[in-house]
Design a protein around this motif. Structure first.
Motif, mmCIF file in Angstrom:
data_model
loop_
_atom_site.group_PDB
_atom_site.id
_atom_site.type_symbol
_atom_site.label_atom_id
_atom_site.label_comp_id
_atom_site.label_asym_id
_atom_site.label_seq_id
_atom_site.Cartn_x
_atom_site.Cartn_y
_atom_site.Cartn_z
ATOM 1 N N ALA A 67 -14.555 87.416 -10.584
ATOM 2 C CA ALA A 67 -13.895 86.664 -11.646
ATOM 3 C C ALA A 67 -12.449 86.356 -11.290
ATOM 4 O O ALA A 67 -11.745 87.207 -10.760
ATOM 5 C CB ALA A 67 -13.930 87.466 -12.942
ATOM 6 N N SER A 68 -12.020 85.152 -11.612
ATOM 7 C CA SER A 68 -10.603 84.809 -11.504
ATOM 8 C C SER A 68 -9.894 85.268 -12.774
ATOM 9 O O SER A 68 -10.533 85.614 -13.778
ATOM 10 C CB SER A 68 -10.440 83.292 -11.348
ATOM 11 N N GLN A 69 -8.580 85.252 -12.768
ATOM 12 C CA GLN A 69 -7.842 85.593 -13.978
ATOM 13 C C GLN A 69 -8.165 84.606 -15.086
ATOM 14 O O GLN A 69 -8.267 84.992 -16.263
ATOM 15 C CB GLN A 69 -6.341 85.620 -13.692
ATOM 16 N N THR A 70 -8.344 83.349 -14.726
ATOM 17 C CA THR A 70 -8.703 82.337 -15.717
ATOM 18 C C THR A 70 -10.043 82.676 -16.361
ATOM 19 O O THR A 70 -10.194 82.584 -17.583
ATOM 20 C CB THR A 70 -8.766 80.938 -15.060
ATOM 21 N N ASP A 71 -11.019 83.090 -15.546
ATOM 22 C CA ASP A 71 -12.330 83.478 -16.078
ATOM 23 C C ASP A 71 -12.203 84.686 -17.003
ATOM 24 O O ASP A 71 -12.801 84.738 -18.080
ATOM 25 C CB ASP A 71 -13.307 83.813 -14.946
ATOM 26 N N MET A 72 -11.428 85.686 -16.584
ATOM 27 C CA MET A 72 -11.299 86.911 -17.377
ATOM 28 C C MET A 72 -10.602 86.679 -18.714
ATOM 29 O O MET A 72 -10.858 87.391 -19.680
ATOM 30 C CB MET A 72 -10.547 87.980 -16.577
ATOM 31 N N LEU A 73 -9.722 85.702 -18.783
ATOM 32 C CA LEU A 73 -8.969 85.440 -20.013
ATOM 33 C C LEU A 73 -9.596 84.353 -20.885
ATOM 34 O O LEU A 73 -9.121 84.089 -21.987
ATOM 35 C CB LEU A 73 -7.529 85.057 -19.676
ATOM 36 N N ALA A 74 -10.686 83.742 -20.418
ATOM 37 C CA ALA A 74 -11.317 82.642 -21.141
ATOM 38 C C ALA A 74 -12.124 83.140 -22.345
ATOM 39 O O ALA A 74 -12.654 84.254 -22.343
ATOM 40 C CB ALA A 74 -12.232 81.871 -20.198
ATOM 41 N N ASP A 75 -12.213 82.314 -23.335
ATOM 42 C CA ASP A 75 -13.015 82.588 -24.539
ATOM 43 C C ASP A 75 -14.157 81.592 -24.688
ATOM 44 O O ASP A 75 -14.691 81.424 -25.797
ATOM 45 C CB ASP A 75 -12.132 82.537 -25.781
ATOM 46 N N ASP A 76 -14.530 80.936 -23.599
ATOM 47 C CA ASP A 76 -15.584 79.918 -23.677
ATOM 48 C C ASP A 76 -16.882 80.357 -22.985
ATOM 49 O O ASP A 76 -17.681 79.533 -22.562
ATOM 50 C CB ASP A 76 -15.104 78.594 -23.106
#
Length: 81
Positions: A67-76
């Motif tokens: 997971a990227s940081q973007t993936d880990m912080l996403a709510d979608d």
């Protein structure tokens, strides 16, 4: 759904994906080793074999995923049928 909820879905045997990912047909899933596995621990992989795209050079594979940081912080995140 957030990343923690997505991880929980993986642990229950479901495939998950992000609405924000480029292309349809991409998902991640948890692989649990069995007697035929070379791996000895669970791992997450991404499956792009069902990717629907106009790019003839897009990879159509199953490979380990991080997971990227973007993936880990996403709510979608969504469960994929």
């Amino acid at each position: 759904m957030n990343f923690g909820e997505a991880i929980n879905e993986l642990k229950h045997g479901n495939a998950v994906a992000r609405k924000g990912w480029n292309g349809n047909g991409i998902y991640i899933k948890l692989q649990k080793p069995d007697e035929n596995s070379f791996m000895t621990h669970e791992y997450v992989y991404i499956d792009t074999t069902g990717l629907r795209t106009n790019n003839p050079n897009a990879p159509m594979d199953r490979v380990p995923w991080l997971a990227s940081q973007t993936d880990m912080l996403a709510d979608d995140w969504v469960v994929v049928e």
